[in-house]
Design a protein around this motif. Structure first.
Motif, PDB file in Angstrom:
ATOM      1  N   MET A 141      19.108  46.165 160.126  1.00  0.00           N
ATOM      2  CA  MET A 141      19.701  47.323 159.508  1.00  0.00           C
ATOM      3  C   MET A 141      19.290  47.384 158.043  1.00  0.00           C
ATOM      4  O   MET A 141      19.064  46.373 157.408  1.00  0.00           O
ATOM      5  CB  MET A 141      21.226  47.262 159.610  1.00  0.00           C
ATOM      6  N   SER A 142      19.266  48.594 157.540  1.00  0.00           N
ATOM      7  CA  SER A 142      18.908  48.814 156.155  1.00  0.00           C
ATOM      8  C   SER A 142      20.111  49.400 155.418  1.00  0.00           C
ATOM      9  O   SER A 142      20.813  50.262 155.952  1.00  0.00           O
ATOM     10  CB  SER A 142      17.728  49.784 156.097  1.00  0.00           C
ATOM     11  N   TYR A 143      20.338  48.914 154.203  1.00  0.00           N
ATOM     12  CA  TYR A 143      21.514  49.310 153.433  1.00  0.00           C
ATOM     13  C   TYR A 143      21.120  49.844 152.066  1.00  0.00           C
ATOM     14  O   TYR A 143      20.135  49.406 151.483  1.00  0.00           O
ATOM     15  CB  TYR A 143      22.441  48.111 153.237  1.00  0.00           C
ATOM     16  N   GLU A 144      21.934  50.764 151.562  1.00  0.00           N
ATOM     17  CA  GLU A 144      21.741  51.323 150.237  1.00  0.00           C
ATOM     18  C   GLU A 144      23.009  51.111 149.418  1.00  0.00           C
ATOM     19  O   GLU A 144      24.116  51.404 149.886  1.00  0.00           O
ATOM     20  CB  GLU A 144      21.454  52.820 150.340  1.00  0.00           C
ATOM     21  N   LEU A 145      22.848  50.605 148.207  1.00  0.00           N
ATOM     22  CA  LEU A 145      23.967  50.486 147.283  1.00  0.00           C
ATOM     23  C   LEU A 145      24.051  51.788 146.501  1.00  0.00           C
ATOM     24  O   LEU A 145      23.046  52.256 145.966  1.00  0.00           O
ATOM     25  CB  LEU A 145      23.772  49.311 146.332  1.00  0.00           C
ATOM     26  N   ARG A 146      25.241  52.369 146.445  1.00  0.00           N
ATOM     27  CA  ARG A 146      25.441  53.618 145.710  1.00  0.00           C
ATOM     28  C   ARG A 146      26.516  53.427 144.654  1.00  0.00           C
ATOM     29  O   ARG A 146      27.518  52.764 144.912  1.00  0.00           O
ATOM     30  CB  ARG A 146      25.862  54.740 146.659  1.00  0.00           C
ATOM     31  N   GLU A 147      26.321  54.034 143.514  1.00  0.00           N
ATOM     32  CA  GLU A 147      27.329  54.003 142.457  1.00  0.00           C
ATOM     33  C   GLU A 147      28.285  55.159 142.681  1.00  0.00           C
ATOM     34  O   GLU A 147      28.180  56.212 142.056  1.00  0.00           O
ATOM     35  CB  GLU A 147      26.663  54.075 141.082  1.00  0.00           C
ATOM     36  N   GLU A 148      29.181  54.956 143.611  1.00  0.00           N
ATOM     37  CA  GLU A 148      30.182  55.957 143.955  1.00  0.00           C
ATOM     38  C   GLU A 148      31.345  55.263 144.643  1.00  0.00           C
ATOM     39  O   GLU A 148      31.235  54.107 145.055  1.00  0.00           O
ATOM     40  CB  GLU A 148      29.593  57.030 144.875  1.00  0.00           C
ATOM     41  N   LEU A 149      32.431  55.979 144.769  1.00  0.00           N
ATOM     42  CA  LEU A 149      33.619  55.456 145.445  1.00  0.00           C
ATOM     43  C   LEU A 149      33.650  55.954 146.877  1.00  0.00           C
ATOM     44  O   LEU A 149      33.118  57.028 147.179  1.00  0.00           O
ATOM     45  CB  LEU A 149      34.878  55.920 144.704  1.00  0.00           C
ATOM     46  N   PRO A 150      34.301  55.206 147.769  1.00  0.00           N
ATOM     47  CA  PRO A 150      34.450  55.705 149.136  1.00  0.00           C
ATOM     48  C   PRO A 150      35.478  56.836 149.180  1.00  0.00           C
ATOM     49  O   PRO A 150      36.239  57.030 148.218  1.00  0.00           O
ATOM     50  CB  PRO A 150      34.970  54.474 149.897  1.00  0.00           C
ATOM     51  N   THR A 151      35.509  57.549 150.270  1.00  0.00           N
ATOM     52  CA  THR A 151      36.579  58.529 150.455  1.00  0.00           C
ATOM     53  C   THR A 151      37.891  57.764 150.608  1.00  0.00           C
ATOM     54  O   THR A 151      37.886  56.576 150.981  1.00  0.00           O
ATOM     55  CB  THR A 151      36.358  59.372 151.719  1.00  0.00           C
ATOM     56  N   PRO A 152      39.014  58.402 150.336  1.00  0.00           N
ATOM     57  CA  PRO A 152      40.293  57.720 150.545  1.00  0.00           C
ATOM     58  C   PRO A 152      40.451  57.191 151.976  1.00  0.00           C
ATOM     59  O   PRO A 152      40.949  56.081 152.175  1.00  0.00           O
ATOM     60  CB  PRO A 152      41.336  58.787 150.221  1.00  0.00           C
ATOM     61  N   GLU A 153      40.002  57.959 152.954  1.00  0.00           N
ATOM     62  CA  GLU A 153      40.115  57.518 154.351  1.00  0.00           C
ATOM     63  C   GLU A 153      39.298  56.261 154.602  1.00  0.00           C
ATOM     64  O   GLU A 153      39.770  55.303 155.204  1.00  0.00           O
ATOM     65  CB  GLU A 153      39.653  58.633 155.311  1.00  0.00           C
ATOM     66  N   ARG A 154      38.039  56.268 154.118  1.00  0.00           N
ATOM     67  CA  ARG A 154      37.180  55.109 154.348  1.00  0.00           C
ATOM     68  C   ARG A 154      37.668  53.899 153.557  1.00  0.00           C
ATOM     69  O   ARG A 154      37.567  52.765 154.028  1.00  0.00           O
ATOM     70  CB  ARG A 154      35.724  55.439 153.997  1.00  0.00           C
ATOM     71  N   PHE A 155      38.193  54.124 152.371  1.00  0.00           N
ATOM     72  CA  PHE A 155      38.784  53.056 151.574  1.00  0.00           C
ATOM     73  C   PHE A 155      39.851  52.335 152.393  1.00  0.00           C
ATOM     74  O   PHE A 155      39.853  51.105 152.497  1.00  0.00           O
ATOM     75  CB  PHE A 155      39.391  53.658 150.299  1.00  0.00           C
ATOM     76  N   ARG A 156      40.753  53.090 152.990  1.00  0.00           N
ATOM     77  CA  ARG A 156      41.842  52.504 153.773  1.00  0.00           C
ATOM     78  C   ARG A 156      41.303  51.819 155.027  1.00  0.00           C
ATOM     79  O   ARG A 156      41.775  50.754 155.419  1.00  0.00           O
ATOM     80  CB  ARG A 156      42.874  53.576 154.118  1.00  0.00           C
ATOM     81  N   GLU A 157      40.302  52.418 155.667  1.00  0.00           N
ATOM     82  CA  GLU A 157      39.702  51.818 156.870  1.00  0.00           C
ATOM     83  C   GLU A 157      39.012  50.495 156.551  1.00  0.00           C
ATOM     84  O   GLU A 157      39.161  49.522 157.300  1.00  0.00           O
ATOM     85  CB  GLU A 157      38.694  52.790 157.491  1.00  0.00           C
ATOM     86  N   LEU A 158      38.263  50.449 155.459  1.00  0.00           N
ATOM     87  CA  LEU A 158      37.569  49.207 155.095  1.00  0.00           C
ATOM     88  C   LEU A 158      38.551  48.103 154.740  1.00  0.00           C
ATOM     89  O   LEU A 158      38.346  46.943 155.118  1.00  0.00           O
ATOM     90  CB  LEU A 158      36.598  49.449 153.937  1.00  0.00           C
ATOM     91  N   ARG A 159      39.617  48.431 154.027  1.00  0.00           N
ATOM     92  CA  ARG A 159      40.629  47.424 153.707  1.00  0.00           C
ATOM     93  C   ARG A 159      41.237  46.873 154.991  1.00  0.00           C
ATOM     94  O   ARG A 159      41.413  45.659 155.130  1.00  0.00           O
ATOM     95  CB  ARG A 159      41.710  47.998 152.793  1.00  0.00           C
ATOM     96  N   ALA A 160      41.564  47.746 155.922  1.00  0.00           N
ATOM     97  CA  ALA A 160      42.162  47.304 157.191  1.00  0.00           C
ATOM     98  C   ALA A 160      41.180  46.432 157.967  1.00  0.00           C
ATOM     99  O   ALA A 160      41.549  45.366 158.478  1.00  0.00           O
ATOM    100  CB  ALA A 160      42.602  48.510 158.020  1.00  0.00           C
ATOM    101  N   ALA A 161      39.932  46.859 158.072  1.00  0.00           N
ATOM    102  CA  ALA A 161      38.925  46.104 158.827  1.00  0.00           C
ATOM    103  C   ALA A 161      38.698  44.723 158.223  1.00  0.00           C
ATOM    104  O   ALA A 161      38.450  43.758 158.951  1.00  0.00           O
ATOM    105  CB  ALA A 161      37.610  46.881 158.871  1.00  0.00           C
ATOM    106  N   ALA A 162      38.809  44.623 156.903  1.00  0.00           N
ATOM    107  CA  ALA A 162      38.592  43.348 156.217  1.00  0.00           C
ATOM    108  C   ALA A 162      39.853  42.484 156.160  1.00  0.00           C
ATOM    109  O   ALA A 162      39.842  41.407 155.571  1.00  0.00           O
ATOM    110  CB  ALA A 162      38.065  43.610 154.803  1.00  0.00           C
ATOM    111  N   GLY A 163      40.950  42.971 156.755  1.00  0.00           N
ATOM    112  CA  GLY A 163      42.189  42.192 156.780  1.00  0.00           C
ATOM    113  C   GLY A 163      42.944  42.206 155.468  1.00  0.00           C
ATOM    114  O   GLY A 163      43.758  41.320 155.207  1.00  0.00           O
ATOM    115  N   MET A 164      42.708  43.212 154.648  1.00  0.00           N
ATOM    116  CA  MET A 164      43.383  43.323 153.354  1.00  0.00           C
ATOM    117  C   MET A 164      44.675  44.120 153.510  1.00  0.00           C
ATOM    118  O   MET A 164      44.845  44.873 154.465  1.00  0.00           O
ATOM    119  CB  MET A 164      42.451  43.999 152.342  1.00  0.00           C
ATOM    120  N   ALA A 165      45.578  43.950 152.549  1.00  0.00           N
ATOM    121  CA  ALA A 165      46.865  44.643 152.589  1.00  0.00           C
ATOM    122  C   ALA A 165      46.666  46.158 152.587  1.00  0.00           C
ATOM    123  O   ALA A 165      45.768  46.679 151.921  1.00  0.00           O
ATOM    124  CB  ALA A 165      47.720  44.232 151.385  1.00  0.00           C
ATOM    125  N   GLU A 166      47.526  46.831 153.313  1.00  0.00           N
ATOM    126  CA  GLU A 166      47.453  48.286 153.408  1.00  0.00           C
ATOM    127  C   GLU A 166      47.850  48.935 152.087  1.00  0.00           C
ATOM    128  O   GLU A 166      48.720  48.439 151.377  1.00  0.00           O
ATOM    129  CB  GLU A 166      48.388  48.779 154.519  1.00  0.00           C
TER     130      GLU A 166
END
Length: 134
Positions: free
Chosen positions: A1-26
């Motif tokens: 897979m190929s990845y790109e680093l971007r200087e931007e923030l995730p959407t609020p929805e994706r922010f919450r999804e990534l925290r959940a997937a990584a086992g971080m507090a809601e």
């Protein structure tokens, strides 16, 4: 897979999804929607073929004397590929280019031995970390 680093923030929805997937507090949707725009700096990692945001990290603080690195997360399906290191490199490059001399840069380390490579040290015994959750 190929990845790109971007200087931007995730959407609020994706922010919450990534925290959940990584086992971080809601975090509440309201809190995320209020908080993300107040970030000092943020990066995401996007998997290029799907366009999916699979990693994020950001800095919060006052943009002058205090910088707090937080919300570092990589989706488990994309871990162990150096993506966290790429994000920390970008975060630290921002700090080095923008933080005034003697600014305080901190983080809550949840991975032993990871953040030390960028010069972070434990604060104990000189101080201890504390938190309060509303």
């Amino acid at each position: 897979m190929s990845y790109e680093l971007r200087e931007e923030l995730p959407t609020p929805e994706r922010f919450r999804e990534l925290r959940a997937a990584a086992g971080m507090a809601e975090r509440s949707r309201e809190g995320v929607e209020r908080g993300l725009p107040n970030s000092v700096y943020g990066v995401t990692i996007v998997e290029q073929s799907s366009g999916e945001t699979v990693g994020m990290a950001r800095i919060v603080g006052d943009g002058g004397s205090v910088y707090h690195i937080c919300d570092m997360a990589v989706h488990p399906d994309h871990q162990r590929q150096g993506l966290g290191s790429r994000m920390m490199d970008a975060i630290m490059r921002y700090v080095e280019e923008n933080a005034p001399e003697s600014a305080y840069v901190n983080l809550m380390a949840d991975v032993d031995g990871f953040y030390e490579q960028w010069g972070f040290e434990e604060t104990r015994p000189a101080s201890k970390g504390m938190f309060y959750r509303a």
